[in-house]
Design a protein around this motif. Structure first.
Motif, PDB file in Angstrom:
ATOM      1  N   THR A  57       0.938  -1.128  -0.108  1.00  0.00           N
ATOM      2  CA  THR A  57      -0.087   0.089   0.003  1.00  0.00           C
ATOM      3  C   THR A  57       0.933   1.482  -0.051  1.00  0.00           C
ATOM      4  O   THR A  57       1.853   1.160   0.549  1.00  0.00           O
ATOM      5  N   VAL A  58       0.459   2.070  -0.833  1.00  0.00           N
ATOM      6  CA  VAL A  58       1.094   3.805  -0.795  1.00  0.00           C
ATOM      7  C   VAL A  58       0.040   4.686  -0.291  1.00  0.00           C
ATOM      8  O   VAL A  58      -0.868   4.663  -0.815  1.00  0.00           O
ATOM      9  N   THR A  59       0.457   5.547   0.421  1.00  0.00           N
ATOM     10  CA  THR A  59      -0.592   6.642   0.779  1.00  0.00           C
ATOM     11  C   THR A  59      -0.098   7.914   0.027  1.00  0.00           C
ATOM     12  O   THR A  59       1.109   8.376   0.135  1.00  0.00           O
ATOM     13  N   TYR A  64      -5.172   9.287   0.093  1.00  0.00           N
ATOM     14  CA  TYR A  64      -5.675   8.010  -0.343  1.00  0.00           C
ATOM     15  C   TYR A  64      -4.701   7.152  -0.339  1.00  0.00           C
ATOM     16  O   TYR A  64      -3.388   7.175  -0.322  1.00  0.00           O
ATOM     17  N   ILE A  65      -5.149   5.965   0.275  1.00  0.00           N
ATOM     18  CA  ILE A  65      -4.253   4.597   0.703  1.00  0.00           C
ATOM     19  C   ILE A  65      -4.478   3.855  -0.465  1.00  0.00           C
ATOM     20  O   ILE A  65      -5.610   3.081  -0.703  1.00  0.00           O
ATOM     21  N   THR A 123      -5.722   2.878  -8.952  1.00  0.00           N
ATOM     22  CA  THR A 123      -6.450   4.365  -8.894  1.00  0.00           C
ATOM     23  C   THR A 123      -7.399   4.657  -7.574  1.00  0.00           C
ATOM     24  O   THR A 123      -7.985   3.512  -7.269  1.00  0.00           O
ATOM     25  N   ARG A 124      -7.323   5.519  -6.867  1.00  0.00           N
ATOM     26  CA  ARG A 124      -8.300   5.813  -5.893  1.00  0.00           C
ATOM     27  C   ARG A 124      -9.726   5.464  -6.237  1.00  0.00           C
ATOM     28  O   ARG A 124      -9.977   5.816  -7.294  1.00  0.00           O
ATOM     29  N   GLY A 125     -10.482   4.938  -5.093  1.00  0.00           N
ATOM     30  CA  GLY A 125     -11.811   4.880  -5.546  1.00  0.00           C
ATOM     31  C   GLY A 125     -12.146   3.407  -6.030  1.00  0.00           C
ATOM     32  O   GLY A 125     -13.327   2.924  -6.043  1.00  0.00           O
ATOM     33  N   THR A 126     -10.989   2.681  -6.619  1.00  0.00           N
ATOM     34  CA  THR A 126     -11.342   1.330  -7.164  1.00  0.00           C
ATOM     35  C   THR A 126     -11.448   0.232  -5.765  1.00  0.00           C
ATOM     36  O   THR A 126     -10.943   0.804  -4.786  1.00  0.00           O
ATOM     37  N   ASN A 127     -11.876  -0.824  -5.967  1.00  0.00           N
ATOM     38  CA  ASN A 127     -12.333  -1.970  -5.130  1.00  0.00           C
ATOM     39  C   ASN A 127     -11.325  -1.792  -4.060  1.00  0.00           C
ATOM     40  O   ASN A 127     -11.482  -2.086  -2.708  1.00  0.00           O
ATOM     41  N   THR A 133      -6.826   8.145   5.043  1.00  0.00           N
ATOM     42  CA  THR A 133      -6.255   8.595   6.262  1.00  0.00           C
ATOM     43  C   THR A 133      -7.288   8.978   7.049  1.00  0.00           C
ATOM     44  O   THR A 133      -7.236   9.037   8.474  1.00  0.00           O
ATOM     45  N   SER A 134      -8.439   9.818   6.470  1.00  0.00           N
ATOM     46  CA  SER A 134      -9.330  10.408   7.271  1.00  0.00           C
ATOM     47  C   SER A 134     -10.927  10.305   6.703  1.00  0.00           C
ATOM     48  O   SER A 134     -11.721  10.547   7.532  1.00  0.00           O
ATOM     49  N   LEU A 135     -10.915  10.120   5.419  1.00  0.00           N
ATOM     50  CA  LEU A 135     -12.151  10.068   4.777  1.00  0.00           C
ATOM     51  C   LEU A 135     -12.730   8.826   4.395  1.00  0.00           C
ATOM     52  O   LEU A 135     -11.782   7.672   4.304  1.00  0.00           O
ATOM     53  N   SER A 136     -14.013   8.435   4.181  1.00  0.00           N
ATOM     54  CA  SER A 136     -14.633   7.322   3.947  1.00  0.00           C
ATOM     55  C   SER A 136     -15.310   7.552   2.676  1.00  0.00           C
ATOM     56  O   SER A 136     -15.862   8.484   2.339  1.00  0.00           O
TER      57      SER A 136
END
Ligand SMILES: *[C@@H]1O[C@H](CO)[C@@H](O)[C@H](O)[C@H]1NC(C)=O
Ligand SMILES: *[C@@H]1O[C@H](CO)[C@@H](O)[C@H](O)[C@H]1NC(C)=O
Ligand SMILES: *[C@@H]1O[C@H](CO)[C@@H](O)[C@H](O)[C@H]1NC(C)=O
Ligand SMILES: *[C@@H]1O[C@H](CO)[C@@H](O)[C@H](O)[C@H]1NC(C)=O
Length: 403
Positions: A57-59, A64-65, A123-127, A133-136
């Motif tokens: 994982t990369v932040t 975004y993780i 990419t962010r948002g894919t499964n 770190t703070s948002l859902s």
């Protein structure tokens, strides 16, 4: 005559608005799981084919993780002895893109079997990249991004991560949106110092000539509307709402949806019909509605700019000028090694649009710019074609060996 290939992602948007009233008060969007779990692309798609695979994982700098997968060895267990290659998928897809076909057909496996150290970005948002770190993903703020943020955050984080882990500069392979974000980053001289070369499959940059009339109509309708009234921040193609919309589209005259993958990607010459089930098991994936709007803006304007907030004041606030900042494709260094491959049957990456880009590249060093045109190829042939190894990947690997 069937306009199968005209049903592109933009048509989904078009239809969102055509039947929007009916959906306005219904919360039909399926929630996908919201954190990285044990199950992932390694265990689902890579280890099952007999390959070693590492989950990473990369932040990103904006929190975004992202999950990444590494295939560090070939099927025979021989460790990679060639440079790392980062594979970046396109719109509405995820890293599964590169490993969905059989090992002898999928670029991810072929590279590993040929000694490359394979890294797969998501990419962010894919499964498998839905943590933050703070948002859902249930927060609208989670979806406040377009491909500008993929250029500014996801791409540099993924590239830097691979560089950190391997201590080597890497080759890049992008498909579709994975080419647009790369061109845009290169135009701002971002990440280039960590790259050896870039391969751009089904390249997307200028979209003004996109051939589908339906797609154009969709882009126009989309822009004329206030987008967020639907409360649709996540554009979830697997959600029930979009499935319902697909069903509406498929009942419209001229739309033949007998093959759903075709309806997403265009009339591909060489994708084995047995791919459809596997494709639908893993794709398509979510993106942000804002990203879809940004792309619709490009179809309408024919330019490559940052997201247009639609009025001078808001643009001023974000960019310090009344119009969105331009990504200048003419600024990509002329000696940076690039391999572009495009198809004559591709309606998303239209040949006329690619020619506009190539015209800008005409002063590039001919030793460092390889252009391949394949008349019968459409958007998905580059990643799923049964003959893509012979047609494209063998040439790509030869190109890597020179750079
Ligand atoms: C895959 O390629 C390898 C090496 O070329 C070959 O030995 C093998 O038979 C191929 N497998 C299939 C399923 O075609
Ligand atoms: C790469 O390594 C540098 C130096 O150790 C570190 O500051 C940075 O956060 C790392 N970046 C990534 C994306 O891993
Ligand atoms: C298509 O897929 C089927 C099932 O996996 C396989 O038997 C067939 O050989 C494939 N055809 C081609 C042209 O690769
Ligand atoms: C998303 O991930 C979950 C949990 O790992 C899995 O059950 C589901 O099939 C995945 N969906 C897609 C579209 O990949």
């Amino acid at each position: 005559m069937a306009y199968t290939s005209a049903i592109s992602f933009v048509v989904l948007i078009f239809c969102l608005f055509s039947i929007s009233r009916a959906l306005r008060n219904l919360n039909l969007f399926n929630k996908q799981h919201d954190s990285v779990s044990e199950v992932g692309i390694c265990s689902l798609l890579i280890e099952t084919q007999g390959y070693t695979c590492e989950e990473h994982t990369v932040t990103t700098k904006d929190g975004y993780i992202l999950s990444m997968q590494r295939i560090p060895a070939g099927r025979d267990g021989k460790k990679a002895n060639k440079p790392p290659v980062l594979l970046q998928h396109g719109l509405l897809m995820d890293g599964g893109t590169w490993v969905l076909n059989s090992p002898n057909e999928s670029l991810g496996f072929i590279l590993a079997d040929n000694g490359f150290d394979v890294w797969i970005a998501n990419t962010r948002g894919t499964n498998y990249s839905r943590s933050h770190t703070s948002l859902s993903p249930s927060d609208p703020a989670y979806w406040e991004w377009s491909w500008d943020e993929l250029v500014a955050f996801d791409l540099p984080a993924s590239i830097q991560f691979v560089h950190n882990k391997t201590g080597q500069n890497l080759h890049y392979v992008g498909h579709s949106l994975g080419t647009l974000i790369a061109f845009s980053a290169f135009s701002k001289d971002q990440t280039l110092s960590l790259l050896r070369s870039a391969v751009l499959l089904s390249p997307i940059a200028y979209l003004g000539r996109m051939s589908s009339t339906l797609a154009r109509a969709g882009a126009d309708a989309f822009l004329g509307e206030d987008l967020y009234w639907l409360g649709l921040h996540e554009f979830a193609p697997r959600g029930k709402a979009v499935a319902d919309l697909m069903s509406v589209i498929c009942h419209m005259p001229d739309n033949d949806c007998s093959n759903l993958m075709t309806s997403f990607t265009g009339q591909n010459c060489c994708v084995n019909s047995s791919m459809t089930d596997k494709f639908l098991e893993h794709e398509p994936q979510s993106t942000s509605t804002k990203n879809m709007i940004h792309l619709a803006q490009m179809i309408r304007s024919g330019t490559i700019t940052m997201y247009d907030y639609g009025n001078a004041d808001d643009n001023q606030k974000h960019y310090g000028q009344s119009t969105p900042l331009i990504y200048d494709m003419g600024s990509i260094p002329r000696d940076f090694p690039m391999y572009l491959s495009y198809g004559g049957a591709d309606e998303l990456s239209d040949a006329a649009d690619v020619k506009t880009l190539l015209d800008i590249f005409k002063h590039h060093d001919p030793n460092n710019l390889v252009v391949q045109f394949r008349k019968d190829y459409a958007h998905a042939d580059f990643i799923f074609g049964v003959n893509a190894k012979d047609v494209v990947y063998d040439h790509v690997m030869a190109f890597f060996m020179l750079h």
